[in-house]
Write a protein that holds these residues in place. Structure first.
Motif, mmCIF file in Angstrom:
data_model
loop_
_atom_site.group_PDB
_atom_site.id
_atom_site.type_symbol
_atom_site.label_atom_id
_atom_site.label_comp_id
_atom_site.label_asym_id
_atom_site.label_seq_id
_atom_site.Cartn_x
_atom_site.Cartn_y
_atom_site.Cartn_z
ATOM 1 N N GLY A 180 0.801 -1.207 0.000
ATOM 2 C CA GLY A 180 0.000 0.000 0.000
ATOM 3 C C GLY A 180 0.841 1.267 0.000
ATOM 4 N N ALA A 181 2.134 1.163 -0.267
ATOM 5 C CA ALA A 181 2.991 2.353 -0.304
ATOM 6 C C ALA A 181 2.680 3.188 -1.546
ATOM 7 N N THR A 182 2.513 4.472 -1.375
ATOM 8 C CA THR A 182 2.125 5.345 -2.488
ATOM 9 C C THR A 182 3.219 6.328 -2.900
ATOM 10 N N ILE A 183 4.338 6.386 -2.170
ATOM 11 C CA ILE A 183 5.376 7.374 -2.446
ATOM 12 C C ILE A 183 6.636 6.671 -2.919
ATOM 13 N N MET A 184 7.131 7.052 -4.095
ATOM 14 C CA MET A 184 8.348 6.481 -4.644
ATOM 15 C C MET A 184 9.491 7.478 -4.521
ATOM 16 N N SER A 229 16.020 5.783 -11.139
ATOM 17 C CA SER A 229 16.409 4.357 -11.086
ATOM 18 C C SER A 229 16.264 3.753 -9.693
ATOM 19 N N CYS A 230 15.720 4.505 -8.726
ATOM 20 C CA CYS A 230 15.474 3.935 -7.399
ATOM 21 C C CYS A 230 14.043 3.429 -7.349
ATOM 22 N N GLY A 231 13.863 2.214 -6.923
ATOM 23 C CA GLY A 231 12.533 1.618 -6.903
ATOM 24 C C GLY A 231 11.952 1.476 -5.517
ATOM 25 N N CYS A 289 14.275 8.284 -0.333
ATOM 26 C CA CYS A 289 14.394 7.142 0.558
ATOM 27 C C CYS A 289 15.613 7.318 1.469
ATOM 28 N N PRO A 290 15.829 6.441 2.460
ATOM 29 C CA PRO A 290 16.974 6.584 3.362
ATOM 30 C C PRO A 290 18.320 6.533 2.647
ATOM 31 N N VAL A 291 18.400 5.847 1.513
ATOM 32 C CA VAL A 291 19.673 5.716 0.807
ATOM 33 C C VAL A 291 19.994 6.979 0.033
ATOM 34 N N HIS A 292 19.010 7.632 -0.535
ATOM 35 C CA HIS A 292 19.249 8.771 -1.425
ATOM 36 C C HIS A 292 18.797 10.103 -0.815
ATOM 37 N N ARG A 293 18.558 10.126 0.449
ATOM 38 C CA ARG A 293 18.113 11.385 1.067
ATOM 39 C C ARG A 293 19.239 12.422 1.047
ATOM 40 N N LEU A 294 18.850 13.692 1.041
ATOM 41 C CA LEU A 294 19.804 14.793 1.027
ATOM 42 C C LEU A 294 20.390 14.997 2.420
ATOM 43 N N GLU A 295 21.659 15.393 2.476
ATOM 44 C CA GLU A 295 22.325 15.656 3.735
ATOM 45 C C GLU A 295 22.900 17.067 3.729
ATOM 46 N N GLN A 296 23.165 17.597 4.896
ATOM 47 C CA GLN A 296 23.698 18.947 5.006
ATOM 48 C C GLN A 296 25.145 19.009 4.509
ATOM 49 N N ASP A 297 25.412 20.049 3.744
ATOM 50 C CA ASP A 297 26.757 20.257 3.210
ATOM 51 C C ASP A 297 27.528 21.210 4.119
ATOM 52 N N VAL A 298 27.684 20.832 5.385
ATOM 53 C CA VAL A 298 28.382 21.646 6.377
ATOM 54 C C VAL A 298 29.393 20.762 7.084
#
Length: 310
Positions: free
Chosen positions: A72-76, A81-83, A108-117
Motif C-alpha cells: 500500500g505504499a504510495t510514495i516512490m 532508477s530507485c525503486g 528514501c533513506p539511501v538517497h536522502r539529502l544531507e547537510q553540506d556543512v
C-alpha cells in the motif's frame, strides 16, 4: 486510503479530508506518486479527482513499503532508477526526507539529502530548543544552522518550532538568520506552514494590552473598593510611571491633585512610593536653627568699622 492509517502525525500528514466517499490526508495526496492535481481546485478533494485517487490506491496495493514492509505504499523515491516506495507516516521512522514545497519530492533513506556543512558539535552541546544534548555529529535526527554553524538541534525540536512559528517567523534559535536557515530546513524535509505564528492566534497575548485598574495601596480608603476609581479628584487612579503594573488612588497614598506622576515601592524603593509629592513650603533652614541670615561682605565691613568706633 493512501497511507492506510486511521491515526497519523498531523504535522507530517496534514489534516484528514473526507469527500465523495474517499478519505485521505492532505499531504498523502500531494506526495503520492503519479497522482496529479487539477487546475480547478474545487473538483474532487482539493483538486484531486476521485478516479485518480482510486487508481493510485490500486497501484499502491502492489507496492511494498521499504520501512514497515507492508503493501500500500504510495510514495516512490525521487532518485532516478530507485525503486523504493514508502508510506508518508513511515518517512520519519525510516529516515526518509519529504520536501513540503512544490514539487513535493521524496527521498528514501539511501538517497536522502544531507547537510553540506563540515562541522561537528563541541562536547556537551545542547539543543537550544529543548536544552537536551545532541549527537556528536550530523545525522538525520541532528541538524545544524548553515549560517552560524553553532546552533545544533534535534529534528523533532526544529519541526515543532517550525509548526508554531510559520514561514514568516522561523529563524535560527541562535544567530537569528532567517532566509538561508528556512531554505535549508525546507530542503531537509522540515514542514514549515505558510501562516501566522500560533502565538498570534486567538488573541493569545491580548491581556498584555489591558491597563491596570486596581488600587494597590496597603490601605485602600475608597468606599467603592480597590477595583473602582473616578476620572479625577482624590479618587483618581494613578499608575506607576515606571512599570504601570501597580496603581493607587490619590488619597490612598496622600497625593495632592497637582501631582501628575507616582511610582510604586518596587520602582521607587520601599517607603518612597510617594516621593513625587511636592514638598510643602516651610520655614527656612536658618529660621529652624535659630540663626540670623548671614550679612553681605559690604555689611560686614560696615559693622567691623562701626564696632571699632567709640
Amino acid at each position: 486510503m493512501l497511507c492506510r492509517r486511521d491515526e497519523a502525525d498531523l504535522d507530517i500528514c496534514g489534516d484528514k479530508l473526507e469527500k465523495c466517499g474517499l478519505c485521505a490526508h492532505v499531504f498523502c495526496l500531494f506526495f503520492a506518486t503519479l497522482l496529479f492535481r487539477q487546475e480547478n481546485l474545487r473538483v474532487g478533494i482539493m483538486g484531486f479527482l476521485p478516479r485518480d485517487i482510486l487508481i493510485t490506491v490500486r497501484r499502491a496495493a502492489q507496492k511494498r513499503c521499504c520501512v514497515c514492509g507492508q503493501r500500500g505504499a504510495t510514495i516512490m523515491c525521487s532518485k532516478e532508477s530507485c525503486g523504493r516506495w514508502f508510506h508518508l507516516p513511515c518517512a520519519k521512522e525510516g529516515r526518509c526526507i519529504t520536501q513540503y514545497i512544490p514539487y513535493y519530492r521524496s527521498f528514501c533513506p539511501v538517497h536522502r539529502l544531507e547537510q553540506d556543512v563540515e562541522v561537528t558539535p563541541e562536547p556537551g552541546t545542547d539543543c537550544p530548543i529543548c536544552m537536551e544534548p545532541v549527537e556528536d555529529r550530523k545525522t538525520y535526527r541532528t541538524l545544524v544552522c548553515p549560517t552560524c554553524k553553532r546552533a545544533w538541534f534535534h529534528r523533532d525540536c526544529i519541526q515543532g518550532l517550525a509548526m508554531r512559528a510559520g514561514a514568516l517567523y522561523l529563524q535560527c534559535p541562535l544567530c537569528r538568520d532567517q532566509e538561508a536557515f528556512t531554505v535549508e530546513m525546507f530542503t531537509l524535509g522540515i514542514r514549515i506552514p505558510f501562516r501566522l505564528p500560533t502565538w498570534e492566534e486567538n488573541d493569545a497575548y491580548a491581556d498584555l494590552g489591558e491597563r491596570h485598574s486596581r488600587c494597590d495601596a496597603r490601605d485602600c480608603l475608597y468606599p467603592g473598593g480597590r477595583e473602582e476609581a473616578e476620572e479625577d479628584g482624590p479618587w483618581e487612579l494613578l499608575l506607576c510611571s515606571s512599570c504601570a503594573a501597580e496603581g493607587t488612588h490619590r488619597r490612598c497614598s496622600g497625593l495632592e491633585n497637582c501631582v501628575e506622576s507616582w511610582e510604586c515601592d518596587s520602582c521607587a524603593g520601599p517607603g518612597r512610593a510617594s516621593r513625587d509629592k511636592p514638598e510643602l513650603s516651610g520655614p527656612s533652614l536658618t529660621t529652624q536653627s535659630g540663626l540670623e541670615p548671614a550679612h553681605s561682605s559690604s555689611e560686614s565691613e560696615a559693622i567691623s568699622s562701626s564696632s571699632s568706633a567709640p
